[in-house]
Motif scaffolding. Structure first.
Motif, PDB file in Angstrom:
ATOM      1  N   PRO A 314      45.795 -25.361 -69.452  1.00  0.00           N
ATOM      2  CA  PRO A 314      46.080 -23.912 -69.053  1.00  0.00           C
ATOM      3  C   PRO A 314      45.328 -23.529 -68.456  1.00  0.00           C
ATOM      4  CG  PRO A 314      47.481 -24.064 -71.895  1.00  0.00           C
ATOM      5  CD  PRO A 314      46.336 -25.352 -71.449  1.00  0.00           C
ATOM      6  N   GLU A 315      44.517 -22.934 -66.924  1.00  0.00           N
ATOM      7  CA  GLU A 315      43.765 -22.485 -66.748  1.00  0.00           C
ATOM      8  C   GLU A 315      43.897 -20.815 -66.712  1.00  0.00           C
ATOM      9  OE1 GLU A 315      44.231 -23.963 -62.720  1.00  0.00           O
ATOM     10  OE2 GLU A 315      44.305 -26.273 -63.880  1.00  0.00           O
ATOM     11  N   THR A 316      44.989 -19.970 -65.895  1.00  0.00           N
ATOM     12  CA  THR A 316      44.849 -18.685 -65.640  1.00  0.00           C
ATOM     13  C   THR A 316      45.927 -18.295 -66.372  1.00  0.00           C
ATOM     14  OG1 THR A 316      43.202 -19.065 -64.383  1.00  0.00           O
ATOM     15  CG2 THR A 316      44.422 -17.440 -64.270  1.00  0.00           C
ATOM     16  N   PHE A 317      46.050 -17.110 -67.072  1.00  0.00           N
ATOM     17  CA  PHE A 317      47.010 -16.035 -66.966  1.00  0.00           C
ATOM     18  C   PHE A 317      46.556 -14.864 -66.065  1.00  0.00           C
ATOM     19  CE2 PHE A 317      48.793 -11.769 -68.499  1.00  0.00           C
ATOM     20  CZ  PHE A 317      49.799 -12.208 -69.101  1.00  0.00           C
ATOM     21  N   ARG A 318      47.754 -14.869 -64.788  1.00  0.00           N
ATOM     22  CA  ARG A 318      47.292 -14.034 -63.868  1.00  0.00           C
ATOM     23  C   ARG A 318      49.156 -12.186 -64.290  1.00  0.00           C
ATOM     24  NH1 ARG A 318      45.398 -13.251 -58.897  1.00  0.00           N
ATOM     25  NH2 ARG A 318      44.195 -15.346 -59.476  1.00  0.00           N
ATOM     26  N   LEU A 319      48.080 -10.912 -64.472  1.00  0.00           N
ATOM     27  CA  LEU A 319      49.433 -10.345 -64.309  1.00  0.00           C
ATOM     28  C   LEU A 319      49.019  -9.642 -62.900  1.00  0.00           C
ATOM     29  CD1 LEU A 319      50.664  -7.903 -65.656  1.00  0.00           C
ATOM     30  CD2 LEU A 319      48.229  -6.432 -66.282  1.00  0.00           C
ATOM     31  N   ALA A 320      50.480  -8.582 -62.091  1.00  0.00           N
ATOM     32  CA  ALA A 320      50.731  -8.040 -60.815  1.00  0.00           C
ATOM     33  C   ALA A 320      50.411  -6.785 -61.289  1.00  0.00           C
ATOM     34  CB  ALA A 320      51.865  -8.718 -60.390  1.00  0.00           C
ATOM     35  N   LEU A 321      49.168  -6.219 -60.921  1.00  0.00           N
ATOM     36  CA  LEU A 321      49.308  -4.180 -61.120  1.00  0.00           C
ATOM     37  C   LEU A 321      49.910  -4.404 -60.493  1.00  0.00           C
ATOM     38  CD1 LEU A 321      45.592  -4.798 -61.565  1.00  0.00           C
ATOM     39  CD2 LEU A 321      46.823  -4.172 -63.885  1.00  0.00           C
ATOM     40  N   THR A 322      50.094  -3.986 -58.394  1.00  0.00           N
ATOM     41  CA  THR A 322      50.688  -3.368 -57.839  1.00  0.00           C
ATOM     42  C   THR A 322      50.759  -4.620 -56.831  1.00  0.00           C
ATOM     43  OG1 THR A 322      48.831  -3.475 -55.968  1.00  0.00           O
ATOM     44  CG2 THR A 322      49.067  -1.674 -58.168  1.00  0.00           C
ATOM     45  N   PRO A 323      51.860  -4.749 -55.341  1.00  0.00           N
ATOM     46  CA  PRO A 323      51.904  -5.653 -55.199  1.00  0.00           C
ATOM     47  C   PRO A 323      50.974  -6.262 -54.173  1.00  0.00           C
ATOM     48  CG  PRO A 323      53.909  -4.043 -54.895  1.00  0.00           C
ATOM     49  CD  PRO A 323      52.878  -3.294 -55.604  1.00  0.00           C
ATOM     50  N   GLU A 324      50.005  -5.622 -54.226  1.00  0.00           N
ATOM     51  CA  GLU A 324      48.912  -5.936 -53.249  1.00  0.00           C
ATOM     52  C   GLU A 324      47.626  -6.212 -54.502  1.00  0.00           C
ATOM     53  OE1 GLU A 324      50.652  -2.874 -51.430  1.00  0.00           O
ATOM     54  OE2 GLU A 324      49.661  -3.066 -52.708  1.00  0.00           O
ATOM     55  N   LEU A 325      47.583  -6.563 -55.319  1.00  0.00           N
ATOM     56  CA  LEU A 325      46.345  -6.413 -56.503  1.00  0.00           C
ATOM     57  C   LEU A 325      46.522  -6.573 -58.003  1.00  0.00           C
ATOM     58  CD1 LEU A 325      43.176  -5.279 -57.128  1.00  0.00           C
ATOM     59  CD2 LEU A 325      44.147  -2.838 -58.471  1.00  0.00           C
ATOM     60  N   ASP A 326      46.130  -8.343 -58.306  1.00  0.00           N
ATOM     61  CA  ASP A 326      46.438  -8.511 -59.119  1.00  0.00           C
ATOM     62  C   ASP A 326      44.920  -8.692 -60.282  1.00  0.00           C
ATOM     63  OD1 ASP A 326      48.917  -9.798 -58.407  1.00  0.00           O
ATOM     64  OD2 ASP A 326      48.135 -11.438 -58.205  1.00  0.00           O
ATOM     65  N   ALA A 327      44.875  -8.745 -61.379  1.00  0.00           N
ATOM     66  CA  ALA A 327      44.091  -9.457 -62.445  1.00  0.00           C
ATOM     67  C   ALA A 327      44.778 -10.761 -63.065  1.00  0.00           C
ATOM     68  CB  ALA A 327      43.517  -8.312 -63.560  1.00  0.00           C
ATOM     69  N   SER A 328      43.095 -11.754 -63.346  1.00  0.00           N
ATOM     70  CA  SER A 328      43.455 -12.465 -64.052  1.00  0.00           C
ATOM     71  C   SER A 328      42.452 -12.774 -65.014  1.00  0.00           C
ATOM     72  CB  SER A 328      43.436 -14.012 -62.913  1.00  0.00           C
ATOM     73  OG  SER A 328      42.044 -13.422 -62.287  1.00  0.00           O
ATOM     74  N   TRP A 329      43.064 -14.084 -66.423  1.00  0.00           N
ATOM     75  CA  TRP A 329      41.655 -14.070 -67.336  1.00  0.00           C
ATOM     76  C   TRP A 329      41.758 -15.750 -66.803  1.00  0.00           C
ATOM     77  CZ3 TRP A 329      44.739  -9.329 -67.215  1.00  0.00           C
ATOM     78  CH2 TRP A 329      44.016  -8.620 -67.541  1.00  0.00           C
ATOM     79  N   THR A 330      40.793 -16.353 -67.585  1.00  0.00           N
ATOM     80  CA  THR A 330      40.533 -17.603 -67.346  1.00  0.00           C
ATOM     81  C   THR A 330      40.678 -17.786 -69.016  1.00  0.00           C
ATOM     82  OG1 THR A 330      39.160 -17.575 -65.471  1.00  0.00           O
ATOM     83  CG2 THR A 330      38.949 -19.059 -67.686  1.00  0.00           C
TER      84      THR A 330
END
Length: 332
Positions: A314-330
């Motif tokens: 496992p490398e990254t967890f990604r959250l789609a905040l909006t259709p244009e903006l994501d946040a990701s955690w290592t």
């Protein structure tokens, strides 16, 4: 008979009068409020000693205040631009749906926002300036309409004593966002006059949205006054399941805004492992994350379950905040 509009430069010292201070604000300010009153008196005396200057005579410094008024003095509007910022996108909302939103400019462009302070210092209702433009790189950019909170409303009418702070939004080529540009504001219906300010975008605030590869435990707070989230990846654990590995990502979200919102995971979460993207499993469990509406102040915590090949770390967890903006955690 039509009366021409004129401009009197009131000076930076009158800032307190333009900030919309209430009686309570003045009491809290103490001696600072008294200093502001003295400055206003001096500005009035200066205006009496010199004839009002017609607009378009000089370029003012950013933050310098002007007084638009009619020849008979029946309408008086104090006005000044402050706080320019360069933004790669605008964070907005859809409060009726409880959703966060973003707006992006054209390719090779950024948004430039400028806060505009206006106060009706006369005895009758008055409109704010009808036209706000930013002049950069030989081109003129008009205020564009977006869903930004407190966006500038041309022709808004202010009652005596009423003040406002709103944001003009311009779409400017990225190549011009490090240059000195000019902002103009036109006031008056039939024969408008225009004041001009110099704006050094190289000194403007840069609002970045660097939400990639955050460390676990780092909280991301993003949104508007109404729709606003605080989200974080708290931990990750793995369970060997033969040819596959079960990955459990503990996630927490809190509604730190002022209205009921849909859970910020509504647009989806994914896991990246060995360069591949995986969606969460639909099977529940006592610790499963339960996406639901969140009232102001409410929070939700739980685990997202992913299945990946045993050989895929496992490398990254990604959250789609909006259709244009994501946040990701290592996760490593």
């Amino acid at each position: 008979m039509h009366r021409r509009q004129y401009l009197v430069t009131t000076g930076i010292g009158t800032v307190s009068a333009l900030a919309g201070c209430t009686a309570t604000d003045a009491d809290d300010a103490g001696s600072d409020a008294d200093d502001g009153d003295d400055t206003e008196d001096h500005a009035d005396e200066s205006a009496d000693e010199q004839p009002p200057a017609e607009l378009d005579q000089e370029t003012l410094e950013l933050g310098e205040a002007v007084l638009f008024y009619t020849e008979d003095g029946s309408q008086e509007l104090a006005f000044r631009p402050i706080d320019p910022a360069v933004r790669p996108l605008l964070v907005t909302d859809r409060p009726e749906q409880g959703l966060l939103a973003t707006e992006t400019p054209s390719e090779d462009a950024d948004y430039v926002t400028v806060a505009l302070e206006a106060e009706n210092v006369g005895d009758s209702a008055v409109d704010v300036p009808s036209t706000i433009e930013l002049h950069a790189g030989g081109s003129s950019h008009s205020h564009v309409r977006t869903a930004l909170t407190d966006e500038y409303e041309p022709f808004r009418e202010l009652e005596p004593g009423e003040s406002t702070v709103q944001y003009a939004v311009f779409e400017v080529p990225t190549a011009d966002t490090d240059a000195e540009v000019r902002l103009t504001a036109e006031w008056g219906a039939r024969e408008p006059v225009a004041a001009e300010w110099a704006v050094d975008l190289a000194e403007a605030r840069r609002l970045e949205f660097d939400l990639e590869e955050l460390p676990m435990g780092e909280v991301v707070t993003i949104g508007t006054d109404e729709v606003r989230f605080a989200v974080e990846v708290q931990s990750v654990r793995e369970e060997d399941d033969g040819d596959e590995t079960s990955v459990f990502v503990a996630f927490r979200a809190e509604n730190v805004g002022s209205t009921t919102v849909l859970d910020p995971t509504i647009r989806g979460v994914t896991l990246v492992a060995a360069g591949q993207t995986f969606d969460p499993e639909t099977d529940g469990g006592d610790d499963a994350y339960d996406a639901d509406e969140l009232e102001p102040g409410d929070s939700e915590r739980g685990e997202f379950h992913f299945r990946v090949p045993a050989s895929a770390d496992p490398e990254t967890f990604r959250l789609a905040l909006t259709p244009e903006l994501d946040a990701s955690w290592t996760l490593r």
